[in-house]
Design a protein around this motif. Structure first.
Motif, PDB file in Angstrom:
ATOM      1  N   THR A  65       6.103  -6.277  -1.134  1.00  0.00           N
ATOM      2  CA  THR A  65       4.409  -7.131  -1.859  1.00  0.00           C
ATOM      3  C   THR A  65       3.996  -8.200  -0.965  1.00  0.00           C
ATOM      4  OG1 THR A  65       5.927  -8.885  -3.603  1.00  0.00           O
ATOM      5  CG2 THR A  65       5.189  -7.131  -4.340  1.00  0.00           C
ATOM      6  N   ALA A 101       8.565 -11.011  -6.438  1.00  0.00           N
ATOM      7  CA  ALA A 101       8.535  -9.930  -6.917  1.00  0.00           C
ATOM      8  C   ALA A 101       9.940  -9.429  -6.575  1.00  0.00           C
ATOM      9  CB  ALA A 101       7.556  -8.900  -6.439  1.00  0.00           C
ATOM     10  N   VAL A 151      10.978 -11.194  -9.539  1.00  0.00           N
ATOM     11  CA  VAL A 151      10.190 -11.089 -11.264  1.00  0.00           C
ATOM     12  C   VAL A 151      11.256  -9.609 -11.133  1.00  0.00           C
ATOM     13  CG1 VAL A 151       8.205 -10.301 -12.308  1.00  0.00           C
ATOM     14  CG2 VAL A 151       8.449 -12.379 -10.705  1.00  0.00           C
ATOM     15  N   VAL A 152      11.074  -8.584 -10.424  1.00  0.00           N
ATOM     16  CA  VAL A 152      11.086  -6.931 -11.043  1.00  0.00           C
ATOM     17  C   VAL A 152      12.828  -7.404 -11.527  1.00  0.00           C
ATOM     18  CG1 VAL A 152      11.822  -5.111 -10.452  1.00  0.00           C
ATOM     19  CG2 VAL A 152       9.404  -5.897  -9.472  1.00  0.00           C
ATOM     20  N   PHE A 181       0.140  -1.188   2.292  1.00  0.00           N
ATOM     21  CA  PHE A 181      -0.304  -0.878   0.633  1.00  0.00           C
ATOM     22  C   PHE A 181      -1.843  -2.274  -0.081  1.00  0.00           C
ATOM     23  CE2 PHE A 181       1.958  -4.928  -0.385  1.00  0.00           C
ATOM     24  CZ  PHE A 181       2.899  -5.164   1.085  1.00  0.00           C
ATOM     25  N   GLU A 194       0.361  -7.058 -10.521  1.00  0.00           N
ATOM     26  CA  GLU A 194      -0.120  -5.869  -9.823  1.00  0.00           C
ATOM     27  C   GLU A 194       1.525  -6.026  -8.924  1.00  0.00           C
ATOM     28  OE1 GLU A 194      -0.346  -3.586  -5.461  1.00  0.00           O
ATOM     29  OE2 GLU A 194      -0.161  -5.898  -5.748  1.00  0.00           O
ATOM     30  N   SER A 195       1.762  -4.744  -8.759  1.00  0.00           N
ATOM     31  CA  SER A 195       2.758  -5.192  -7.808  1.00  0.00           C
ATOM     32  C   SER A 195       3.702  -3.849  -6.671  1.00  0.00           C
ATOM     33  CB  SER A 195       4.419  -5.130  -8.495  1.00  0.00           C
ATOM     34  OG  SER A 195       6.149  -5.354  -7.838  1.00  0.00           O
ATOM     35  N   HIS A 196       4.310  -3.040  -6.142  1.00  0.00           N
ATOM     36  CA  HIS A 196       4.423  -2.002  -5.066  1.00  0.00           C
ATOM     37  C   HIS A 196       6.117  -2.443  -4.893  1.00  0.00           C
ATOM     38  CE1 HIS A 196       4.858  -0.600  -0.916  1.00  0.00           C
ATOM     39  NE2 HIS A 196       3.702   0.048  -1.099  1.00  0.00           N
ATOM     40  N   GLU A 236       9.073   0.882 -13.128  1.00  0.00           N
ATOM     41  CA  GLU A 236       8.140  -0.623 -12.785  1.00  0.00           C
ATOM     42  C   GLU A 236       7.251  -0.219 -13.728  1.00  0.00           C
ATOM     43  OE1 GLU A 236       8.095  -2.456  -8.726  1.00  0.00           O
ATOM     44  OE2 GLU A 236       7.252  -4.350 -10.032  1.00  0.00           O
ATOM     45  N   VAL A 250       8.724  -0.226 -17.024  1.00  0.00           N
ATOM     46  CA  VAL A 250       9.233  -1.566 -17.636  1.00  0.00           C
ATOM     47  C   VAL A 250       8.422  -2.680 -18.132  1.00  0.00           C
ATOM     48  CG1 VAL A 250      10.583  -3.393 -16.749  1.00  0.00           C
ATOM     49  CG2 VAL A 250      11.268  -1.217 -16.287  1.00  0.00           C
ATOM     50  N   LYS A 251       7.569  -2.854 -17.302  1.00  0.00           N
ATOM     51  CA  LYS A 251       6.738  -4.075 -17.557  1.00  0.00           C
ATOM     52  C   LYS A 251       6.240  -3.883 -19.302  1.00  0.00           C
ATOM     53  CE  LYS A 251       5.466  -7.799 -15.576  1.00  0.00           C
ATOM     54  NZ  LYS A 251       6.472  -8.295 -14.885  1.00  0.00           N
TER      55      LYS A 251
END
Lengths: 389, 355
Positions: free
Chosen positions: A88, A95, A98-99, B64, B79-81, B92, B95-96
């Motif tokens: 990110t 991130a 966080v993940v 992205f 948001e994530s990538h 992912e 999981v969220k």
């Protein structure tokens, strides 16, 4: 489904490399493993105790390796396990934390290893950032040229005295001298010497700029049972938050971006914090150019808009001040880009675990870890504390 | 009771070459609109967004970042990538949802594979110090893998060609698939020249530009928004060694482990349909064995990756097609699979069910 289902998560251990401009003594795998081994030792664990691995780094062009986590699977002990690769932009280290936290909070795993790195000496980040994609504003001379106008806008809007940026640099570089892992360690730096350093992108001088570093950071995150089974202090993760907005749009506020403010508000709400400056004991904030300290203090709600520089000028962001910011020396002392966010998260955990050594803030119980990336558009952050609630 | 379900799926047309930018926006905007039309949702209903793509494929850093323009991400979004196939972005996102931080999540993947020389670009996924400098391209590595299996009598060239014939014929019913034909014959295909011995053109997925999007929702919302949600009952992924020489390339232990963990081959609970992300014919044969799929299972009715393999979206599309089988009532239990890395190094399995 209620958020009451969410499992507790805690940092069990942290590790980082000695950050340097070039680490020719190690491969990318060796660099990562140096941080991983320290994190596992800190947690009193072995690779076999890890259930899943999350890898974060900034653009693959920075090393010239496409999806390096594929090659790193063996070195990270991930073979036969789940491995995720997060990207990110500059916020990626945050991130990644966080993940990894979400994987534990969702009840998927007992112990997750988060690893983030950048080995800038393998390639040329300035080149990788200076491409000319169609329909996008080019960065030209890298990140400094992009962010300097935002700093000028901040100075104009807030009326901050022009030496505030240099004050941040002096504080952070002196803090870095207390951190054995920091890339730049400058105990003798002064306001005068910073102000005498070359101007790179007006008003950002050479000494107010982050270095290019090789480095890695690793954090082991565990569930409640793993945390309670640990004989060492842990850092309980009270809340995490991420927000994104586009790079450019009509009405974008580059000085005080809404995504950062929204992420901060969501974070404080989730952590049950009403007044950040009163309830946060220490903050590790992503400050790649000195002036971002007062800018992010305002964006995060530590100070009213236009008043963040007053905390800096009064010395309140130094160790021993009202809200110590970047006692580790921060990004201004070490910037392995992909790892920089996870370093902020790890350093905040170290503060509440009491393992920060010479740069420990006495009595720190609640801490913020913060990262941002892209054109001030990706934000990730967490609050950690020495108790679970 | 499963905690989340797939409620919508759309994919962009699988094309050999598109005129759009490498950031995917032109391919993503129309398919976002499709899933919003399917569900009645708007962007403000999405609690978490997650994307999968590759900077190297796009030939630029931060590709992205521009893709976020397809969302219209203001007010800001959570948001994530991942620098992986969109299938891992969906993981992912799932999981969220499990954490309770989002009720509805949208995952997307995109890839403009035509922007560079794909088989050379993928060589950069290999060990950067001792393998990548030799530039072994992705098709040649797959050919080595196919040769190993042929030499060990694990499969035949005829069996490989039969995979191609079946895939291309299945693709006729998928309006967005790339090469489709129900008139191919095994003998004819085997007489064609080699691309990389023992691989013929029919053994290799086409080079594809494309994108895919999948929307998932927590249990209560899924029932509200979708007549027949595809409940996620197993979602697992594993990775094998990055060292080609350290692996038995004729097997995919990470696929087996993911499949077992996801309950794909649980006794008495086999799947009706499996959408396999197999960019080469012999890789489908490896995956069927690794996942323990009996001959009764319908394999890749969408045409699979051999009828469209948009990098970083094709795995997500497989899950989307598997879910579509359940949502449409054509299957009661389906498996979507995604792979990443050279020679099936990394594998993901998502099992979806009607009840």
């Amino acid at each position: 489904m209620a958020s009451a289902d969410k499992q507790r998560a805690a940092v069990l251990g942290t590790g980082q490399t000695h950050h340097r401009s070039k680490r020719p003594d190690v491969s990318i795998a060796g660099l990562c493993r140096e941080a991983v081994d320290r994190a596992l030792a800190d947690a009193g664990l072995e690779l076999a105790d890890i259930d899943a691995v999350v890898v974060g780094k900034a653009p693959d062009l920075f090393e010239g390796v496409m999806m390096p986590e594929l090659y790193l699977a063996d070195a990270l002990g991930a073979v036969g396990k789940p491995l995720l690769r997060v990207h990110t932009a500059g916020s990626v280290g945050g991130a990644t934390g966080v993940v990894a936290t979400s994987l534990v909070q969702a009840g998927r795993h007992r112990r997750v290893l988060a690893v983030a790195f950048e080995k800038q000496s393998e390639s040329n980040a300035m080149w990788a950032l200076s491409i000319m994609p169609p329909f996008s504003m080019p960065l030209l001379a890298g990140a400094g040229g992009y962010f300097a106008p935002h700093v000028r806008a901040y100075i104009r809007r807030s009326g901050a005295p022009t030496h505030v940026g240099a004050l941040v640099a002096v504080k952070d570089r002196r803090n870095g001298a207390l951190n054995p892992y920091a890339h730049l360690r400058q105990p003798d730096i002064t306001l005068e010497s910073v102000q005498a350093s070359p101007m790179l992108w007006d008003p950002v001088r050479y000494d107010e700029t982050c270095p290019s570093s090789d480095g890695a950071c690793a954090v082991v995150i565990g569930d409640q049972a793993a945390a309670e089974a640990s004989s060492r202090p842990v850092a309980w993760i009270r809340a995490t938050s991420m927000r994104t907005e586009p790079t450019m749009f009509a009405g974008k506020d580059h000085v005080n971006p809404r995504a950062g403010a929204d992420a901060g508000k969501a974070l404080w709400a989730a952590a049950g914090i009403a007044s950040p400056i009163d309830e946060i004991d220490v903050a590790e904030i992503y400050v790649p150019f000195s002036w971002f300290e007062p800018m992010w203090l305002e964006n995060l709600g530590f100070a009213e808009e236009g008043k963040g520089w007053q905390l800096t000028e009064a010395g309140e962001t130094a160790i021993g001040g009202r809200i110590p910011v970047n006692p580790s020396g921060g990004v201004l002392c070490s910037n392995p880009i992909g790892a920089s966010g996870l370093l902020r998260f790890a350093e905040s955990a170290m503060q509440v675990m009491g393992t920060a050594g010479e740069h420990q803030v006495a009595g720190a119980k609640t801490a913020l870890g913060h990262a941002y990336g892209g054109g001030s558009q990706y934000f990730s952050m967490w609050v950690v504390a020495d108790t679970p609630d | 009771m499963p905690e989340a379900a797939v409620i919508a799926f759309a994919e962009a047309p699988n094309l050999r070459r598109t005129d759009g930018t490498t950031n995917g926006v032109e391919m993503l905007v129309p398919i976002f609109r499709e899933v919003f039309e399917q569900t009645g949702l708007t962007k403000s209903d999405i609690g978490f967004w997650c994307s999968g793509s590759s900077d190297y494929l796009a030939g630029r850093a931060f590709s992205f970042v521009s893709a976020v323009d397809a969302i219209g991400a203001f007010p800001p979004v959570m948001e994530s990538h991942v620098e992986m196939d969109g299938a891992f972005a969906l993981y992912e996102a799932w999981v969220k949802v499990l954490t309770g931080e989002a009720e509805i999540a949208l995952a997307y993947g995109f890839g403009k594979s035509s922007a560079g020389d794909l088989r050379r670009v993928l060589a950069l996924q290999l060990d950067p110090y001792v393998v990548a400098p030799l530039w072994p391209d992705s098709v040649s590595i797959a050919a080595l893998q196919a040769r190993l299996g042929l030499d060990e009598n694990l499969w035949t060239k005829r069996a490989m060609a039969e995979v191609a014939v079946r895939s291309r014929a299945a693709a006729v019913s998928n309006a967005r698939a790339q090469p489709a034909s129900d008139e191919l014959e095994v003998e004819e295909l085997l007489s064609e020249p080699y691309v990389a011995d023992p691989l013929h053109a029919h053994d290799c997925a086409p080079i594809t530009d494309g994108a895919a999007v999948v929307v998932i929702a927590a249990a209560d919302r899924a029932r509200e928004l979708c007549e027949r949600p595809a409940w996620i009952t197993g979602f697992e992924h594993r990775i094998d060694s990055g060292s080609l020489g350290a692996r038995d390339l004729t097997r995919a232990p990470s696929a087996t482990a993911a499949g077992v963990a996801a309950g794909a081959a649980a006794a008495g609970a086999t799947v009706d349909v499996a959408e396999l992300h197999a960019p080469f014919t012999h890789q489908e044969l490896i995956l069927r064995a690794a996942l323990g799929l009996p001959d009764s299972v319908r394999i890749s009715p969408s045409g699979g990756a051999l009828a469209g393999n948009p990098m970083f979206a094709a795995g997500l599309a497989r899950i989307g097609h598997a879910a579509r089988q359940v949502m449409s009532g054509s299957a009661s239990r389906a498996l979507g699979h995604a792979t990443s890395g050279p020679a099936l190094q990394q594998n993901l399995v998502c099992v979806v069910e009607a009840h």
